[in-house]
Motif scaffolding. Structure first.
Motif, mmCIF file in Angstrom:
data_model
loop_
_atom_site.group_PDB
_atom_site.id
_atom_site.type_symbol
_atom_site.label_atom_id
_atom_site.label_comp_id
_atom_site.label_asym_id
_atom_site.label_seq_id
_atom_site.Cartn_x
_atom_site.Cartn_y
_atom_site.Cartn_z
ATOM 1 N N MET A 159 0.829 -1.209 0.000
ATOM 2 C CA MET A 159 0.000 0.000 0.000
ATOM 3 C C MET A 159 0.868 1.266 0.000
ATOM 4 O O MET A 159 0.555 2.253 -0.661
ATOM 5 N N VAL A 160 1.954 1.223 0.762
ATOM 6 C CA VAL A 160 2.869 2.357 0.802
ATOM 7 C C VAL A 160 3.525 2.541 -0.562
ATOM 8 O O VAL A 160 3.608 3.655 -1.095
ATOM 9 N N GLU A 161 3.964 1.428 -1.134
ATOM 10 C CA GLU A 161 4.652 1.492 -2.423
ATOM 11 C C GLU A 161 3.743 2.028 -3.523
ATOM 12 O O GLU A 161 4.178 2.784 -4.405
ATOM 13 N N ALA A 162 2.458 1.660 -3.470
ATOM 14 C CA ALA A 162 1.521 2.087 -4.510
ATOM 15 C C ALA A 162 1.016 3.502 -4.298
ATOM 16 O O ALA A 162 0.386 4.068 -5.194
ATOM 17 N N ASP A 163 1.270 4.083 -3.107
ATOM 18 C CA ASP A 163 0.760 5.418 -2.784
ATOM 19 C C ASP A 163 -0.755 5.447 -2.969
ATOM 20 O O ASP A 163 -1.308 6.260 -3.716
ATOM 21 N N LEU A 164 -1.434 4.520 -2.264
ATOM 22 C CA LEU A 164 -2.856 4.286 -2.467
ATOM 23 C C LEU A 164 -3.707 5.527 -2.223
ATOM 24 O O LEU A 164 -4.675 5.776 -2.953
ATOM 25 N N ILE A 165 -3.375 6.320 -1.221
ATOM 26 C CA ILE A 165 -4.175 7.509 -0.922
ATOM 27 C C ILE A 165 -4.159 8.480 -2.101
ATOM 28 O O ILE A 165 -5.179 9.080 -2.448
ATOM 29 N N ARG A 166 -3.025 8.611 -2.743
ATOM 30 C CA ARG A 166 -2.932 9.496 -3.915
ATOM 31 C C ARG A 166 -3.808 8.976 -5.050
ATOM 32 O O ARG A 166 -4.474 9.761 -5.752
ATOM 33 N N LEU A 167 -3.837 7.652 -5.252
ATOM 34 C CA LEU A 167 -4.654 7.076 -6.314
ATOM 35 C C LEU A 167 -6.135 7.385 -6.095
ATOM 36 O O LEU A 167 -6.856 7.766 -7.028
ATOM 37 N N ILE A 168 -6.595 7.219 -4.850
ATOM 38 C CA ILE A 168 -7.993 7.488 -4.550
ATOM 39 C C ILE A 168 -8.302 8.969 -4.735
ATOM 40 O O ILE A 168 -9.332 9.343 -5.319
ATOM 41 N N SER A 169 -7.411 9.827 -4.263
ATOM 42 C CA SER A 169 -7.612 11.275 -4.396
ATOM 43 C C SER A 169 -7.690 11.698 -5.855
ATOM 44 O O SER A 169 -8.441 12.614 -6.217
#
Length: 347
Positions: free
Chosen positions: A321-331
């Motif tokens: 999740m950290v590697e994918a930068d999941l929060i940025r993807l959702i935003s």
């Protein structure tokens, strides 16, 4: 990036904590030697355990607290009394930027309540949701919400679909995952009004990197008919628990069948390789690591009854999740949802 992740760990949460937590962290570190851990819990208990894993000990900071969120703790109690617990401090570390993600096998309701209070929800997200991978005939699908929100409205379901698609792109490696709402039928007129309204909105969200295919039924989950199954928390939790119970039921039936006679035992010798593969595919420890989506910080929930192997899987999920930068993807996806454009612009 994964080798630089820093993980905050609630070492005291879970049925078999803290032993399985420490053993799981040690196993994860073998695969990701650059990862560092901030471990929260009773130092008197944890220090001797860490001494058995020198490399993990060297890669960890241990923060003492003797406060623990118990399995029977109500969410309201957690909010009043548990900010200084191992769970609360792990979440606070993410809030303060001292860790990239928090991992806990503790009380789900308490973890969600504390996470919402400490981290808050992302701009444009009304409620966070719990998502996790589920085994299917095609490999894995993802499902949400799994119990964080018992009652959901149209907006919640739409947000769950967007967040679930972003998560699926991360864990399944798909550029455009298929998404469906769990319903009592696939026909457009079936189900509750909230489901039909959510479907209408999602049909218009064509710019989001996902393919909304409408409704799906419970018997299609195991077949892997879609990549992302979206439901309210009440329905999703029951569906998941039913699937897990059915897997255990079938496993027990097979065990009894192959032990019923000498001929059956001989048959087992020929079938054991396939049965071993089946057991590994259905083992919850191999699909462990639910993620709270929609928060201003990453939080991974391990099964409370997970083994050390299962907790290792949850830690690997956290690293991913950290590697994918999941929060940025959702935003990045939210502004493309009808009805969210103004909120996203204001945020």
């Amino acid at each position: 990036m994964s080798d630089k992740a820093k993980i905050a760990v609630d070492a005291m949460g879970g049925d078999h904590a803290p032993q399985m937590v420490i053993e799981g962290l040690a196993a994860a570190r073998v695969l990701y030697p650059g990862v560092r851990f901030v471990i929260f819990g009773d130092e008197n208990v944890l220090r001797p355990m860490l001494a058995s894993f020198p490399e993990l000990d060297a890669a960890s900071d241990l923060v003492h607290t003797d406060e623990v969120v118990t399995s029977d703790c109500k969410p309201s109690q957690a909010l009043r009394r548990s900010r200084q617990s191992s769970m609360g401090l792990a979440l606070q570390a993410v809030k303060d930027g001292e860790a990239d993600v928090a991992v806990s096998a503790g009380n789900t309701g308490a973890l969600m309540a504390l996470a919402k209070f400490i981290l808050r929800t992302m701009p444009g997200i009304e409620r966070p949701a719990l998502v996790a991978p589920v085994p299917t005939l095609r490999g894995e699908s993802v499902m949400l919400d799994l119990g964080a929100n018992v009652e959901c409205d149209t907006r919640n379901l739409v947000e769950f679909a967007v967040m679930g698609a972003a998560y699926a792109r991360t864990v399944l490696g798909l550029s455009r995952p298929t998404v469906a709402l769990l319903n009592v039928g696939v026909e457009e007129l079936k189900g509750k009004e909230t489901l039909r309204e959510a479907a209408d909105i999602l049909k218009q969200a064509s710019h989001i990197p996902m393919e909304f295919v409408g409704f799906t039924e419970g018997d299609a989950i195991g077949a892997g008919a879609v990549d992302v199954v979206v439901a309210d928390g009440f329905t999703g939790n029951i569906a998941l628990k039913t699937a897990e119970g059915t897997a255990r039921f079938m496993g027990e039936l097979l065990r009894r069948a192959f032990g019923s006679s000498l001929l059956a035992k001989i048959g087992y010798l020929f079938a054991r390789r396939g049965l071993r593969q089946l057991r590994e595919h259905l083992d919850p420890n191999n699909h462990n690591g639910g993620v709270f989506l929609g928060l201003n910080g990453l939080v991974v929930k391990s099964h409370g009854g997970a083994s050390a192997e299962g907790f290792k899987t949850a830690v690997i999920t956290a690293i991913d999740m950290v590697e994918a930068d999941l929060i940025r993807l959702i935003s990045a996806d939210l502004p493309d949802v009808p009805g969210h454009e103004e909120e996203a612009g204001a945020a």
